[in-house]
Design a protein around this motif. Structure first.
Motif, PDB file in Angstrom:
ATOM      1  N   PRO A 287      -0.333   6.946  -9.838  1.00 56.80           N
ATOM      2  CA  PRO A 287      -0.896   5.918  -8.876  1.00 56.80           C
ATOM      3  C   PRO A 287      -2.630   6.537  -9.429  1.00 56.80           C
ATOM      4  CG  PRO A 287       1.422   6.120  -7.915  1.00 56.80           C
ATOM      5  CD  PRO A 287       1.331   6.573  -9.470  1.00 56.80           C
ATOM      6  N   ALA A 288      -3.845   5.791  -9.017  1.00 54.14           N
ATOM      7  CA  ALA A 288      -4.990   6.972  -8.903  1.00 54.14           C
ATOM      8  C   ALA A 288      -4.190   8.521  -8.190  1.00 54.14           C
ATOM      9  CB  ALA A 288      -6.226   5.991  -9.261  1.00 54.14           C
ATOM     10  N   SER A 289      -5.553   9.349  -9.005  1.00 55.63           N
ATOM     11  CA  SER A 289      -5.719  10.468  -8.137  1.00 55.63           C
ATOM     12  C   SER A 289      -4.696  11.233  -8.235  1.00 55.63           C
ATOM     13  CB  SER A 289      -6.371   9.473  -6.453  1.00 55.63           C
ATOM     14  OG  SER A 289      -8.004   9.528  -7.176  1.00 55.63           O
ATOM     15  N   MET A 290      -3.070  10.835  -8.457  1.00 58.20           N
ATOM     16  CA  MET A 290      -2.154  11.573  -8.023  1.00 58.20           C
ATOM     17  C   MET A 290      -2.110  12.008  -9.273  1.00 58.20           C
ATOM     18  SD  MET A 290      -1.506  10.529  -4.874  1.00 58.20           S
ATOM     19  CE  MET A 290       0.644  10.655  -4.996  1.00 58.20           C
ATOM     20  N   GLN A 291      -0.798  13.507  -9.197  1.00 56.96           N
ATOM     21  CA  GLN A 291      -0.431  14.119 -10.118  1.00 56.96           C
ATOM     22  C   GLN A 291       1.059  13.582 -10.610  1.00 56.96           C
ATOM     23  OE1 GLN A 291      -2.487  15.878 -12.854  1.00 56.96           O
ATOM     24  NE2 GLN A 291      -0.321  15.939 -13.950  1.00 56.96           N
ATOM     25  N   ALA A 292       1.723  13.637 -11.757  1.00 59.55           N
ATOM     26  CA  ALA A 292       3.178  13.431 -11.740  1.00 59.55           C
ATOM     27  C   ALA A 292       3.550  14.304 -11.977  1.00 59.55           C
ATOM     28  CB  ALA A 292       3.646  12.106 -12.773  1.00 59.55           C
ATOM     29  N   VAL A 293       4.360  15.215 -11.852  1.00 64.05           N
ATOM     30  CA  VAL A 293       5.736  16.325 -11.959  1.00 64.05           C
ATOM     31  C   VAL A 293       6.938  16.308 -11.563  1.00 64.05           C
ATOM     32  CG1 VAL A 293       5.560  18.788 -11.323  1.00 64.05           C
ATOM     33  CG2 VAL A 293       3.605  17.372 -10.343  1.00 64.05           C
ATOM     34  N   PRO A 294       7.281  15.990 -12.912  1.00 64.76           N
ATOM     35  CA  PRO A 294       8.765  15.547 -13.297  1.00 64.76           C
ATOM     36  C   PRO A 294       9.609  16.896 -12.715  1.00 64.76           C
ATOM     37  CG  PRO A 294       7.505  15.756 -15.780  1.00 64.76           C
ATOM     38  CD  PRO A 294       6.678  15.831 -14.660  1.00 64.76           C
ATOM     39  N   THR A 295      10.930  16.002 -12.397  1.00 64.30           N
ATOM     40  CA  THR A 295      11.831  16.786 -10.880  1.00 64.30           C
ATOM     41  C   THR A 295      12.493  17.507 -13.170  1.00 64.30           C
ATOM     42  OG1 THR A 295      13.392  15.145 -10.770  1.00 64.30           O
ATOM     43  CG2 THR A 295      11.293  15.709  -9.704  1.00 64.30           C
TER      44      THR A 295
ATOM     45  N   VAL B 237       2.020  14.480  -5.768  1.00 68.76           N
ATOM     46  CA  VAL B 237       1.395  14.487  -5.446  1.00 68.76           C
ATOM     47  C   VAL B 237      -0.355  14.198  -5.863  1.00 68.76           C
ATOM     48  CG1 VAL B 237       0.601  17.694  -5.022  1.00 68.76           C
ATOM     49  CG2 VAL B 237       2.786  16.564  -6.092  1.00 68.76           C
ATOM     50  N   PRO B 238      -1.569  13.730  -4.566  1.00 68.18           N
ATOM     51  CA  PRO B 238      -2.432  13.755  -4.833  1.00 68.18           C
ATOM     52  C   PRO B 238      -3.006  15.074  -5.357  1.00 68.18           C
ATOM     53  CG  PRO B 238      -2.275  13.516  -2.403  1.00 68.18           C
ATOM     54  CD  PRO B 238      -1.184  14.685  -2.842  1.00 68.18           C
ATOM     55  N   GLU B 239      -4.236  15.120  -6.322  1.00 73.40           N
ATOM     56  CA  GLU B 239      -5.065  16.005  -7.221  1.00 73.40           C
ATOM     57  C   GLU B 239      -5.751  16.264  -6.580  1.00 73.40           C
ATOM     58  OE1 GLU B 239      -7.248  13.337 -10.610  1.00 73.40           O
ATOM     59  OE2 GLU B 239      -5.323  13.091 -11.105  1.00 73.40           O
ATOM     60  N   GLY B 240      -6.599  16.096  -4.856  1.00 73.86           N
ATOM     61  CA  GLY B 240      -7.447  16.603  -4.115  1.00 73.86           C
ATOM     62  C   GLY B 240      -6.145  18.012  -3.692  1.00 73.86           C
ATOM     63  N   ASN B 241      -5.144  17.983  -3.455  1.00 74.15           N
ATOM     64  CA  ASN B 241      -4.115  19.442  -3.323  1.00 74.15           C
ATOM     65  C   ASN B 241      -3.782  20.290  -3.828  1.00 74.15           C
ATOM     66  OD1 ASN B 241      -3.320  20.394  -1.395  1.00 74.15           O
ATOM     67  ND2 ASN B 241      -1.843  18.957  -0.522  1.00 74.15           N
TER      68      ASN B 241
ATOM     69  N   SER C 205       0.921  -0.958   0.027  1.00 75.11           N
ATOM     70  CA  SER C 205      -0.057   0.387   0.043  1.00 75.11           C
ATOM     71  C   SER C 205       0.904   1.571  -0.004  1.00 75.11           C
ATOM     72  CB  SER C 205      -0.868  -0.168   0.968  1.00 75.11           C
ATOM     73  OG  SER C 205      -0.527   0.402   2.836  1.00 75.11           O
ATOM     74  N   ALA C 206       0.400   2.367  -0.439  1.00 77.92           N
ATOM     75  CA  ALA C 206       1.134   3.282  -0.371  1.00 77.92           C
ATOM     76  C   ALA C 206       1.262   4.108   1.036  1.00 77.92           C
ATOM     77  CB  ALA C 206       0.135   4.590  -1.993  1.00 77.92           C
TER      78      ALA C 206
END
Length: 295
Positions: free
Chosen positions: A133-141, A246-250, A115-116
């Motif tokens: 992962p579902a409901s997450m947004q990826a931001v390349p560093t 990062v969670p899309e809910g934030n 689990s995450a």
């Protein structure tokens, strides 16, 4: 004539600069830049999960630079949102050699079923095509990990397959522990940090050292590493890009991460950070090398 980091010789300019940096860092409580705050620091704490959490500095121990810049990047984000950092381990298995050709990655194969971790954000290396992962947004560093091996310039190793039965040094926190043995039949020696792995290479403790290409390319620019400039480039279709998840809910945190990543790109922050980290690693090797290079 032997090439040695004898303490009687004049310190190279880049190592002298690293000494000054280290002195300043020790004056501010050792490796404070690498130690994660303790849990329970209150609501002004940003919790970031990452592949490897650097252990807190123990007074009297050797200062060591970690394999990956995850902690530096997470601390930069915490500073951006005016919080302290709390780090958690993310035990997700990373497929460095791609889904189609993946062997056991860090001791297993395929995506992790764990689990995450409960975190505000994650720093995770994603291979091309890897699912977010579902409901997450990826931001390349902007940081990418690719395995590269370096060896003595007179080595007889010319390909990754020739590592079979040979001793390969790696460090904790890297993405390659377990992989080189599983994929190529090498005998792995895992050390605490890159400086320890590279020191073992210099003194004959291993036939090759495997670390991130981004770091090793910079290290090999230093004159004292000329004798160890033989290399195996990253295997085809290998590597993974480090992303903030990062969670899309934030949306506020997501916006802060996106802004920070954009600033890093425009200022070439990752290249600057890499140069500093490599100078520190080279200096850590210099301080510990009490015997001549192998010859």
């Amino acid at each position: 004539m032997k090439t040695s980091f004898s303490h009687g010789r004049r310190l190279p300019a880049h190592l002298a600069a690293a000494l000054a940096t280290a002195a300043c860092g020790l004056a501010m409580d050792g490796s404070a830049a690498h130690a994660a705050p303790k849990a329970g620091a209150g609501p002004q704490t940003l919790t970031v999960a990452m592949h490897y959490v650097v252990p807190p500095f123990v007074p009297g121990s050797k200062v060591r630079t970690a394999e990956a810049p995850d902690t530096d990047l997470a601390e930069a984000l915490a500073g951006k949102v005016h919080t302290s950092l709390h780090s958690l381990p993310d035990n997700t298995e990373i497929s460095i050699f791609g889904a189609a050709a993946a062997g056991p990655a860090n001791g297993a194969s395929g995506p992790s079923s764990a689990s995450a971790p409960q975190a505000d954000a994650m720093l995770r290396s994603l291979a091309p095509g890897a699912a977010v992962p579902a409901s997450m947004q990826a931001v390349p560093t902007g940081y990418a990990s690719q395995p590269m091996a370096i060896m003595r310039s007179d080595t007889d190793i010319k390909s990754w397959d020739q590592l079979k039965g040979r001793t390969v040094c790696l460090s904790e926190g890297g993405l390659y522990t377990g992989l080189i043995a599983a994929r190529y039949g090498a005998i792995e020696k895992v050390f605490r940090a890159p400086a320890d792995s590279l020191l073992a290479l210099r003194t004959g403790g291993c036939d090759a050292a495997v670390h991130d290409k981004f770091m090793l390319d910079e290290l090999l620019k230093l004159p004292e590493w000329k004798k160890f400039s033989a290399k195996l480039p990253p295997p085809p279709q290998s590597g993974a890009a480090l992303n903030f998840l990062v969670p899309e809910g934030n949306p506020e945190l997501l916006a802060a991460v996106q802004k920070l990543a954009g600033e890093w790109r425009s200022s070439h922050y990752l290249a600057t950070l890499n140069k500093k980290r490599v100078r520190d690693i080279a200096f850590e090797v210099y301080l510990d090398q009490t015997v001549p290079d192998c010859h």
